[in-house]
Write a protein that holds these residues in place. Structure first.
Motif, PDB file in Angstrom:
ATOM      1  N   LEU A 166     -11.581  49.797 -33.528  1.00 18.02           N
ATOM      2  CA  LEU A 166     -12.222  50.855 -34.133  1.00 18.02           C
ATOM      3  C   LEU A 166     -12.947  51.647 -33.539  1.00 18.02           C
ATOM      4  O   LEU A 166     -13.178  53.051 -33.904  1.00 18.02           O
ATOM      5  N   GLY A 167     -13.869  51.348 -32.395  1.00 22.73           N
ATOM      6  CA  GLY A 167     -14.830  52.130 -31.702  1.00 22.73           C
ATOM      7  C   GLY A 167     -16.088  52.533 -32.418  1.00 22.73           C
ATOM      8  O   GLY A 167     -16.303  51.808 -33.439  1.00 22.73           O
ATOM      9  N   ALA A 168     -16.510  53.689 -32.169  1.00 28.11           N
ATOM     10  CA  ALA A 168     -17.911  53.892 -32.909  1.00 28.11           C
ATOM     11  C   ALA A 168     -17.755  55.603 -33.221  1.00 28.11           C
ATOM     12  O   ALA A 168     -16.847  56.257 -32.811  1.00 28.11           O
ATOM     13  N   PRO A 169     -18.479  55.927 -34.337  1.00 28.81           N
ATOM     14  CA  PRO A 169     -18.633  57.225 -34.819  1.00 28.81           C
ATOM     15  C   PRO A 169     -19.076  58.275 -33.758  1.00 28.81           C
ATOM     16  O   PRO A 169     -19.675  57.990 -32.515  1.00 28.81           O
ATOM     17  N   GLU A 170     -19.055  59.515 -34.172  1.00 34.51           N
ATOM     18  CA  GLU A 170     -19.460  60.677 -33.132  1.00 34.51           C
ATOM     19  C   GLU A 170     -21.042  60.293 -32.865  1.00 34.51           C
ATOM     20  O   GLU A 170     -21.861  60.215 -33.714  1.00 34.51           O
ATOM     21  N   ASP A 171     -21.297  60.573 -31.586  1.00 36.74           N
ATOM     22  CA  ASP A 171     -22.660  60.658 -31.160  1.00 36.74           C
ATOM     23  C   ASP A 171     -23.015  59.335 -30.908  1.00 36.74           C
ATOM     24  O   ASP A 171     -24.382  58.916 -30.794  1.00 36.74           O
ATOM     25  N   PHE A 172     -22.241  58.124 -31.314  1.00 36.63           N
ATOM     26  CA  PHE A 172     -22.467  56.560 -31.066  1.00 36.63           C
ATOM     27  C   PHE A 172     -21.693  56.043 -29.848  1.00 36.63           C
ATOM     28  O   PHE A 172     -20.753  56.543 -29.900  1.00 36.63           O
ATOM     29  N   ARG A 173     -22.256  55.211 -29.180  1.00 37.09           N
ATOM     30  CA  ARG A 173     -21.569  54.341 -28.105  1.00 37.09           C
ATOM     31  C   ARG A 173     -22.081  52.997 -28.445  1.00 37.09           C
ATOM     32  O   ARG A 173     -23.356  52.649 -28.345  1.00 37.09           O
ATOM     33  N   ILE A 174     -20.946  52.234 -28.292  1.00 28.98           N
ATOM     34  CA  ILE A 174     -20.985  50.713 -28.545  1.00 28.98           C
ATOM     35  C   ILE A 174     -20.875  49.973 -27.243  1.00 28.98           C
ATOM     36  O   ILE A 174     -19.568  50.220 -27.013  1.00 28.98           O
ATOM     37  N   HIS A 175     -21.579  49.218 -26.766  1.00 29.25           N
ATOM     38  CA  HIS A 175     -21.612  48.468 -25.742  1.00 29.25           C
ATOM     39  C   HIS A 175     -21.363  46.824 -26.181  1.00 29.25           C
ATOM     40  O   HIS A 175     -22.362  46.326 -26.496  1.00 29.25           O
ATOM     41  N   LEU A 176     -20.034  46.370 -26.263  1.00 30.45           N
ATOM     42  CA  LEU A 176     -19.959  44.870 -26.795  1.00 30.45           C
ATOM     43  C   LEU A 176     -19.794  43.867 -26.207  1.00 30.45           C
ATOM     44  O   LEU A 176     -18.859  44.002 -25.077  1.00 30.45           O
ATOM     45  N   CYS A 177     -20.454  42.798 -26.171  1.00 34.58           N
ATOM     46  CA  CYS A 177     -20.401  41.532 -25.394  1.00 34.58           C
ATOM     47  C   CYS A 177     -19.973  40.251 -26.162  1.00 34.58           C
ATOM     48  O   CYS A 177     -20.399  40.098 -27.085  1.00 34.58           O
ATOM     49  N   VAL A 178     -18.704  39.823 -26.062  1.00 37.78           N
ATOM     50  CA  VAL A 178     -18.135  38.484 -26.743  1.00 37.78           C
ATOM     51  C   VAL A 178     -18.924  37.403 -25.975  1.00 37.78           C
ATOM     52  O   VAL A 178     -18.699  37.200 -24.944  1.00 37.78           O
ATOM     53  N   TYR A 179     -19.540  36.350 -26.850  1.00 42.13           N
ATOM     54  CA  TYR A 179     -19.945  35.303 -26.184  1.00 42.13           C
ATOM     55  C   TYR A 179     -19.658  34.060 -27.029  1.00 42.13           C
ATOM     56  O   TYR A 179     -20.337  34.068 -28.181  1.00 42.13           O
ATOM     57  N   HIS A 180     -19.069  33.068 -26.420  1.00 40.15           N
ATOM     58  CA  HIS A 180     -18.892  31.932 -27.151  1.00 40.15           C
ATOM     59  C   HIS A 180     -18.564  30.780 -26.225  1.00 40.15           C
ATOM     60  O   HIS A 180     -18.790  30.991 -24.961  1.00 40.15           O
ATOM     61  N   ALA A 181     -18.127  29.744 -26.613  1.00 42.46           N
ATOM     62  CA  ALA A 181     -17.723  28.365 -25.633  1.00 42.46           C
ATOM     63  C   ALA A 181     -16.675  28.290 -25.152  1.00 42.46           C
ATOM     64  O   ALA A 181     -16.465  27.393 -24.026  1.00 42.46           O
ATOM     65  N   ARG A 182     -15.625  29.300 -25.394  1.00 41.84           N
ATOM     66  CA  ARG A 182     -14.252  29.008 -24.783  1.00 41.84           C
ATOM     67  C   ARG A 182     -13.839  30.124 -23.863  1.00 41.84           C
ATOM     68  O   ARG A 182     -13.040  30.974 -23.979  1.00 41.84           O
ATOM     69  N   PHE A 183     -14.620  30.111 -22.818  1.00 44.87           N
ATOM     70  CA  PHE A 183     -14.800  30.947 -21.703  1.00 44.87           C
ATOM     71  C   PHE A 183     -14.537  30.090 -20.602  1.00 44.87           C
ATOM     72  O   PHE A 183     -15.063  29.055 -20.672  1.00 44.87           O
TER      73      PHE A 183
END
Length: 697
Positions: free
Chosen positions: A348-365
């Motif tokens: 999906l990404g982010a709207p105009e003038d927004f930036r999302i920095h996403l970190c996925v965190y759970h036990a199955r890494f």
């Protein structure tokens, strides 16, 4: 010294319970013999953090403190990142002592036949010798689970010779309560003093553990006390929080219940006078899709809307450049749907003038990737100095690397983000599973800064995903949650509705405190209240007298079968393996898992997935399983990026060089991961971890 002690520390998060526990037990210790205490915790990471805190803040030497955790690889990575922080000047703590380091022991055990044999095992010596022992609770559980001779000796001797602190006892699954009750009963039986420590201890849990301790202490007094063996022992009880202390001699459960309720009432009044730092708001979840993947895609869209809404209310001005920045947490109940929601959020990404920095965190890494993620989050989300995060090179580069004015640093996490992480977020978006998880998660918002909130900073979806994905009528607050996994709506622990708007009163989430968890209503309505459901289930397991006994008012009739109170109501059972056989601690038989690891190929150019064992469970075969793996291509939409670009091969090479080990050996030790068994195999991406393959590929 004569009657034992049962202590409850209910101070709020961030008030110093960890250090207070040590000081309380030290104050009770015999000055001539000195303090001997065992601090038992449920999580490896929390155990390591507690050991580090005691080492630094209490100035303990190698001869005074031992730290015991399962999983030497986890400990090695914890110490590796700690050493890195020290080398760069970003930390000032000492590394933890090695498990087999020398610890002080004044006794002459060499002259005693039993202890002489026990101390020949260095691991057992470390468990027994240290005046202060910080360990995962798994090291003590064998004391109550003797299937055959030998395994219970060391933990039983430890219990017999030191006091016991149980930290965050209410974070264990309800299925683990029988084993925990056995441990507390044995602590009383062996003459140990016990301290329970958590800000969210429910009354049923505390009273159940008191009953177990008192029953064990009665046996101890009968055989080791100074009286004639007929008088019931007094229960010396102490309650502590950041506001007050209270001590009483509680001769029976009724006296304890009344005194505990009195202390909680005082605590609630004091909490009501403090400014609200965590305020909740319910968000509607209008999902109309019926197919599972369509439901998860719709849910991801609502998550993105909630993230942007939370950012708008709680973003802060970056002191360099003036951009709007916020750090938020999206908590989901289960890993499998989390994987799919993460894929959709990236798409999906982010709207105009927004930036999302996403970190996925759970036990199955893979362990090394998970450790790198945790180190990154531990560093960025230490907000004791609110401006320090903007000086971190990774955060600085992310903000300055694009022209957008709004930057959202978001952790999409499973329940592992609730407990054991000392993180401070600006806001949180929650897929609900229990009131306990909501309160625990709230402790990660404004954890360090303590700024009163002017608007809601915790956003609760009205429903969870199970409500939409499962058949109509099935329970949805399970695994995790307190509903019973039974379709029969007549069962006492089945909710009639699954909407938080129906299950929670406004005062239970408008200002989120420990009150719903520590002060139940007089009349419990377990079928119509999420809060009452938890109290009723705990009471049913821990306070059951017999199948025909009169129940405390408001407690639903008991369910059929064994319960936690059996541990002390049938003391002869403690001499057999009967109860541990039927009431296992951390029983994972219902969710079978398998162990995998990444190992380098012959040219050490790429990593190949391997099983750690064959179909018969024989270890160390390292059978290639690359055919079972679907490596996902991450489709990133506009204005979204991974928060952290970890490469497993690079991390392995770093460890191999730091430890002077072959790359393959590092892979066997640090690239392991535990996943759900799957005949189809697994999906994997370094930014997403592992999930089962979808049906049909």
């Amino acid at each position: 010294a004569e009657h034992g002690a049962f202590i409850v520390n209910m101070a709020s998060t961030g008030c110093g319970k960890t250090l207070a526990n040590a000081r309380i037990m030290n104050a009770l210790a015999d000055p001539q013999q000195g303090m001997r205490c065992t601090f038992a915790l449920g999580l490896r990471t929390l155990t390591l953090q507690t050991g580090r805190s005691y080492r630094q803040d209490l100035h303990l030497s190698e001869d005074e403190l031992a730290v015991r955790v399962g999983g030497s690889a986890s400990r090695a990575l914890f110490e590796f990142y700690l050493e890195q922080a020290e080398a760069t000047g970003s930390a000032s703590t000492q590394a933890l002592i090695e498990e087999d380091s020398h610890v002080l022991y004044e006794g002459q055990y060499a002259s005693h036949g039993l202890l002489d044999k026990a101390m020949r095992d260095t691991r057992m010596a470390a468990l027994l010798s240290a005046p202060m022992l910080v360990c995962t609770i798994d090291h003590l559980m064998p004391a109550t689970e003797a299937q055959r001779a030998g395994r219970q000796i060391a933990p039983m001797l430890r219990l017999m010779s030191s006091d016991l602190v149980l930290d965050e006892l209410d974070d264990f699954d309800i299925a683990d309560l029988p084993a925990l009750t056995r441990l507390v009963y044995w602590a009383g039986l062996l003459g140990t003093r016990v301290l329970l420590s958590s800000a969210t201890l429910p009354p049923a849990l505390v009273e159940g553990m008191f009953a177990a301790y008192r029953a064990g202490r009665a046996q101890y007094q009968r055989h080791r006390g100074t009286h004639d063996g007929q008088a019931a022992p007094l229960g010396v009880c102490l309650w502590v929080d950041e506001f007050n202390t209270q001590s009483r001699n509680c001769a029976d459960a009724d006296a304890f219940r009344a005194d505990h309720a009195r202390f909680v009432e005082q605590r609630v009044r004091a909490l009501q006078k403090t400014p609200a730092m965590r305020c909740g708001q319910l968000l509607p979840l209008p999902i109309t899709a019926t197919a599972k993947m369509a439901i998860r895609r719709d849910f991801a869209g609502h998550v993105r809307e909630a993230m942007l809404r939370a950012h708008a209310a709680h973003a802060q001005i970056c002191p360099v450049g003036g951009k709007q920045v916020s750090f938020g947490l999206v908590r989901m109940a289960n890993i499998e749907p989390l994987f799919d929601v993460a894929l959709e959020l990236f798409r999906l990404g982010a709207p105009e003038d927004f930036r999302i920095h996403l970190c996925v965190y759970h036990a199955r890494f893979p362990l090394l990737l998970r450790s790198a993620i945790e180190h990154r989050l531990d560093t960025a989300l230490n907000r004791r100095d609110p401006q320090a995060v903007y000086a971190l090179p990774e955060i600085r580069a992310a903000i300055d690397g694009s022209a957008e004015r709004h930057h959202l640093f978001v952790v999409l996490g499973s329940p592992v983000c609730e407990v054991g992480r000392d993180h401070d977020y600006d806001w949180a978006v929650v897929e609900p599973s229990s009131m306990r998880s909501v309160i625990q998660l709230a402790g990660r918002v404004q954890r360090h800064r303590g700024t009163p909130c002017a608007s809601p900073n915790i956003f609760l979806f009205d429903f969870n995903l199970k409500h939409f994905e499962q058949q109509r009528g099935w329970p949805v607050f399970i695994r995790p949650g307190f509903e019973v996994a039974d379709k029969d709506p007549a069962r006492p622990f089945r909710l009639e509705k699954h909407s938080l708007n129906k299950l929670l009163r406004e005062e239970e989430y408008a200002t989120i405190t420990a009150r719903p968890r520590i002060q139940p209503r007089e009349q419990l309505l377990a079928k119509t209240s999420l809060v009452d459901l938890e109290h009723a289930r705990l009471a049913d397991s821990l306070l059951r007298r017999s199948e025909t006994a009169v129940r405390p008012r408001g407690v639903v009739p008991p369910s059929v079968g064994l319960h936690a109170a059996c541990a002390w109501q049938y003391p002869r059972a403690a001499l057999t393996w009967a109860l541990p056989q039927h009431q296992l601690f951390r029983d994972d038989s219902g969710t079978p898992e398998t162990a995998l690891t990444f190992l380098p190929d012959e040219d050490e150019e790429k990593l190949v997935l391997h099983w750690l064992c064959d179909e018969r469970g024989k270890p160390d075969l390292y059978v290639p399983s690359e055919r079972q793996l679907e490596r996902i291509d991450l489709e990133c939409g506009p204005r979204i990026a991974r928060w952290g670009q970890d490469d497993l091969m690079s991390l392995l090479k770093e460890q191999a060089e730091a430890r002077d080990l072959p790359l393959r050996c590092c892979g066997k030790r640090f690239a392991v991961v535990s996943v759900m068994q799957s005949e189809q195999g697994w999906r994997y991406h370094p930014a997403l971890g592992f999930a089962k393959k979808r049906q049909g590929g």
